[in-house]
Every structure is written in structure tokens, then in C-alpha cells.
Design an enzyme around this catalytic site. Structure first.
Site, PDB file in Angstrom:
ATOM      1  N   HIS A  63     -10.852  -5.802   9.720  1.00  0.00           N
ATOM      2  CA  HIS A  63     -11.540  -5.610   8.082  1.00  0.00           C
ATOM      3  C   HIS A  63     -12.848  -5.051   8.379  1.00  0.00           C
ATOM      4  CE1 HIS A  63      -8.609  -8.670   7.390  1.00  0.00           C
ATOM      5  NE2 HIS A  63      -8.478  -8.150   6.283  1.00  0.00           N
TER       6      HIS A  63
ATOM      7  N   PHE B  81      -9.187  -2.217   1.852  1.00  0.00           N
ATOM      8  CA  PHE B  81      -9.931  -1.850   3.130  1.00  0.00           C
ATOM      9  C   PHE B  81      -9.243  -0.514   3.799  1.00  0.00           C
ATOM     10  CE2 PHE B  81     -10.785  -6.413   2.417  1.00  0.00           C
ATOM     11  CZ  PHE B  81     -11.840  -6.759   3.100  1.00  0.00           C
TER      12      PHE B  81
ATOM     13  N   GLU C 120       0.799  -1.290  -0.071  1.00  0.00           N
ATOM     14  CA  GLU C 120      -0.026  -0.061   0.054  1.00  0.00           C
ATOM     15  C   GLU C 120       0.751   1.323   0.021  1.00  0.00           C
ATOM     16  OE1 GLU C 120      -0.614  -2.697   1.815  1.00  0.00           O
ATOM     17  OE2 GLU C 120      -2.463  -3.358   1.447  1.00  0.00           O
TER      18      GLU C 120
END
Lengths: 340, 77
Positions: free
Chosen positions: A136, A90, A67
Site C-alpha cells: 500500500h 491504491f 478492480e
């Protein structure tokens, strides 16, 4: 039998997002998409459905699971004149890439004295309700709205999902676009019919920073956003039978926050409940209370009420998860207590 | 009258059951030819179903109920 009635085109929130991106990609060659499984898979929550087939691997780029790397690459592309739409799968994964988001994406425009813009959309899935546990299921929009330099939009339905996506891509500022998994209209998740609705095929925008009155009412104002708008509208319909008229304000944007729409509604009803699927302390519910208190606390006929996730990680076990989420039953109880 | 079958999504298992995951058109509503009327699913794979002709569409199955591939899911008059 032939009919003269005009067919109504209904699509899911997920498809509406993808449609908004596709329209901007056709209009502007600088727009591209990047993230984990955004290509052939179409995004694990459907936000990039069919984009790969139309635009190919040069403009719909699958990334490794890094990320920091791909959000940083998006920022670099944006400062060099492209308009990236980057998906963080997420929002819970923010921990590994927060430096890119808050120290770079959010601050480059300020630190360059306004000389450099970062016209980037960072979209991410939020929310719980389907037993995906503590890492999550979070909403976390309050965390990002707290940090200066990022616009934050949070659609609750297909029409706003498309219009806010187009606005976000056209905006020269970094925009965090948070979509709730439970409001995407996905076939494999529990879904509210409100996640499937008529959306015009052509391009249109929904202005960032403008709340919507999702339902007009006179007794109680519910200020809310995202999936909780759908729950609140269900509750409002139910309570008509009990003679309670609920106004539902869908904030749609947290940054900028449309305080005027909130205050106008609270001035009318005198009773307010803020429903937020984010954590309770130091967040949106307290912010709305402060906005009202700073403006005119005497507007309230009853003390301010809030319903948010108590300050615990989201549980995995369904019964425990439902116990912490702002469900229809809890919203109903709060509204009735405001009316008692 | 035109019947709209559940598409053959699994060639290896012609008897496989799926579900209509989402109806995009209400019972008794008018559709145009080519309009997406439903999203169907077999195992975890989903697919859109388009109206082969225009007319008034009637749902023959509810969302989430098991349907064999090839069996009709809607009728268009």
C-alpha cells in the site's frame, strides 16, 4: 474592523481534485465517477469529496471490490462515448487488473486503427511515508510510463491537481492520474503546508506534458515529481542560507515527458539530481539520465546523481521506511555533494 | 468581535475533544462570510468550519491541539 484585503481561498489537494471533477460533471453529462468508496465516503483519500451529494448514485457509483470488473466497465463506457473517471484505490492493486489497464485501456485506440477512443481517467493513490507497508505504499509510475498507450500525470500541489484533472477528463486518450496520499492535505496524515494552497474557484487546465519550474535557481537542478517536489522545495529554501541556489523542476507529467524543460535547466546549472519515490532500477531516474546523455553529456559539470527507493519492498517499520524513502535529509546530502 | 466555536460534532458526548486538523486561513488574514476557515476533527470524523462573518481572523488554537466542542477556535474582528 473592516478590511479591504481580498480573502484568499485555500483548499487541499484532495478538494482540488474533487472540484475539478465536479466542474467537468456539471459541464458534460457524459462524465461520471466509479470506484470503491467514491460515493458517500468521498474516496478514502478525499478525491471524490461531496460529489455524491451533488450528483447522486447514478453518476457517482460505488463498486464492489473487483478492480478488473469496474475498470473493464469503465473502458466499455468510454468506448461507447461516456467519459468515466475511475478510481483504483491504491496503485498497488494494479496486479489484479493489469490486463484491463495495459491490454485494453491502453491498446484499444491502436488496435482499432485509431477508430475507437478511450477517453477515460484512471486515478489511483500512490506513495508511502505513513507505515502502510509493501502492498500500500508504492509509487509505480515508472511501470505505467514504460507501457505505451497511457498518458501519466502526477500532480504535486492543489493547483496542478485541479488543472490536470480537468485536462485529463477532457483528453480523448486514457490518462492515468496518480496522486500521492501524503500530498492530499488530509487531516489524519502528516502534511506539508504545500498541500493546502490558493486555487481559483473557476475552471482552468494545466497542460498534460508540460513540466513546471517550481523554483528557479542557478547551482543545482532537482528533477522530481509528486510529494518529492514538496520535500525538494523545503530543501531548496533551507539551502539558501548556505549559499546554494537550487532549481526545482516538477515534471507533473511522465507521459508525455517534457524533456525540453529538463534539458534547459540542466544546461543552465550543470548539476542535476533526480529525486524519485519510485524504485531505482529501470525507472524514471535512469530515463532522465538517458535523456541528458543522448542530448549532450558535456552539459554536466558533475556526474549525474539520483535518489530513489533502493530496490526493496517498502518496509512497514517507520525507521526502515524512512531509510528507503527520499527524505529531505537525503535530498540535502545529495545537493551538497553535487556542490562539493 | 465574533468568536467561532468548535462545532458540536458528537451530540452524545458534549465534552468530547477534537482538533483543528487544518487551518485554511492564516492568523491575521481577511476572510469573507461563509468562507471555509478550518477543517476540524473529532475521532475520525472531520468537518469544515465556515466564517460566520467577514473580517480579520485570528487563530486561537494551533493545528493538532486538543479543543473541547463549543470552545472558541478563532476570533473575527
Amino acid at each position: 474592523m473592516t478590511s479591504t484585503e481580498t480573502p484568499t481561498r485555500r483548499i487541499t489537494t484532495a478538494k482540488a481534485m474533487a472540484e475539478g471533477i465536479a466542474l467537468e460533471m456539471r459541464r458534460d453529462p457524459a462524465v461520471f465517477v466509479m470506484g470503491e468508496d467514491v460515493g458517500a465516503y468521498g474516496g478514502i483519500f478525499g478525491s471524490t469529496t461531496d460529489l455524491f451529494a451533488e450528483f447522486g448514485a447514478d453518476r457517482v457509483i460505488d463498486t464492489p471490490i473487483s478492480e478488473t470488473g469496474f475498470i473493464g466497465a469503465g473502458i466499455g463506457a468510454a468506448v461507447e462515448g461516456l467519459r468515466p473517471v475511475v478510481e483504483l484505490m491504491f496503485i498497488d492493486f494494479y496486479g489484479v487488473c493489469m490486463d484491463q489497464i495495459t491490454n485494453h485501456m491502453a491498446k484499444i485506440h491502436y488496435e482499432s486503427g485509431g477508430n475507437v477512443t478511450v477517453p477515460m481517467v484512471l486515478m489511483a493513490a500512490t506513495g508511502g511515508g505513513y507505515s502502510d507497508a509493501a502492498q500500500h505504499s508504492q509509487c509505480l509510475w515508472g511501470t505505467f510510463a514504460h507501457l505505451p498507450g497511457i498518458k501519466v500525470v502526477v500532480p504535486s500541489n492543489p493547483y496542478d491537481a485541479k488543472g490536470l484533472m480537468i485536462s485529463a477528463i477532457q483528453d480523448d486518450n486514457p490518462v492515468l492520474y496518480l496522486f500521492h496520499k501524503g500530498a492530499q492535505g488530509l487531516v489524519w496524515m502528516e502534511k506539508n503546508p504545500r498541500s493546502i494552497a490558493h486555487v481559483p474557484e473557476e475552471s482552468f487546465t494545466v497542460p498534460i506534458g508540460q513540466a513546471a519550474i517550481a523554483r528557479q535557481g542557478t547551482d543545482v537542478t532537482i528533477v522530481t515529481l509528486s510529494l518529492s517536489v514538496q520535500h525538494s522545495l523545503d530543501v531548496a529554501e533551507q539551502l539558501v542560507g548556505e549559499g546554494i541556489s537550487v532549481e526545482v523542476i516538477d515534471l507533473r507529467s511522465l507521459v508525455p515527458l517534457d524533456t525540453e524543460t529538463v534539458l534547459t535547466s540542466v544546461a543552465k546549472t550543470g548539476r542535476v539530481l533526480v529525486v524519485d519515490e519510485d524504485y531505482r532500477s529501470f525507472g524514471l531516474t535512469g530515463e532522465i539520465a538517458a535523456v541528458i546523455a543522448e542530448h549532450d553529456p558535456t552539459m554536466l559539470k558533475k556526474p549525474f546523481r539520483r535518489l530513489a527507493v533502493p530496490d526493496v519492498p517498502i518496509p512497514y517499520a517507520r525507521v526502515l521506511e524512512q531509510a528507503v524513502l527520499p527524505t529531505r535529509d537525503k535530498i540535502t546530502d545529495h545537493v551538497k555533494e553535487l556542490m562539493s | 468581535m465574533t468568536e467561532v466555536p468548535f462545532p458540536m460534532m458528537s451530540e452524545e458526548e458534549p465534552d468530547a475533544e477534537g482538533v483543528v486538523g487544518t487551518w485554511f486561513v492564516n492568523h491575521g488574514e481577511t476572510v469573507a462570510a461563509g468562507q471555509v476557515i478550518a477543517e476540524v476533527q473529532v475521532d475520525k470524523v472531520s468537518q469544515d468550519v465556515e466564517a460566520p462573518v467577514g473580517g480579520v481572523m485570528y487563530q486561537l488554537v494551533a493545528e493538532g491541539v486538543g479543543v473541547r466542542q463549543g470552545d472558541p477556535v478563532a476570533r473575527i474582528d
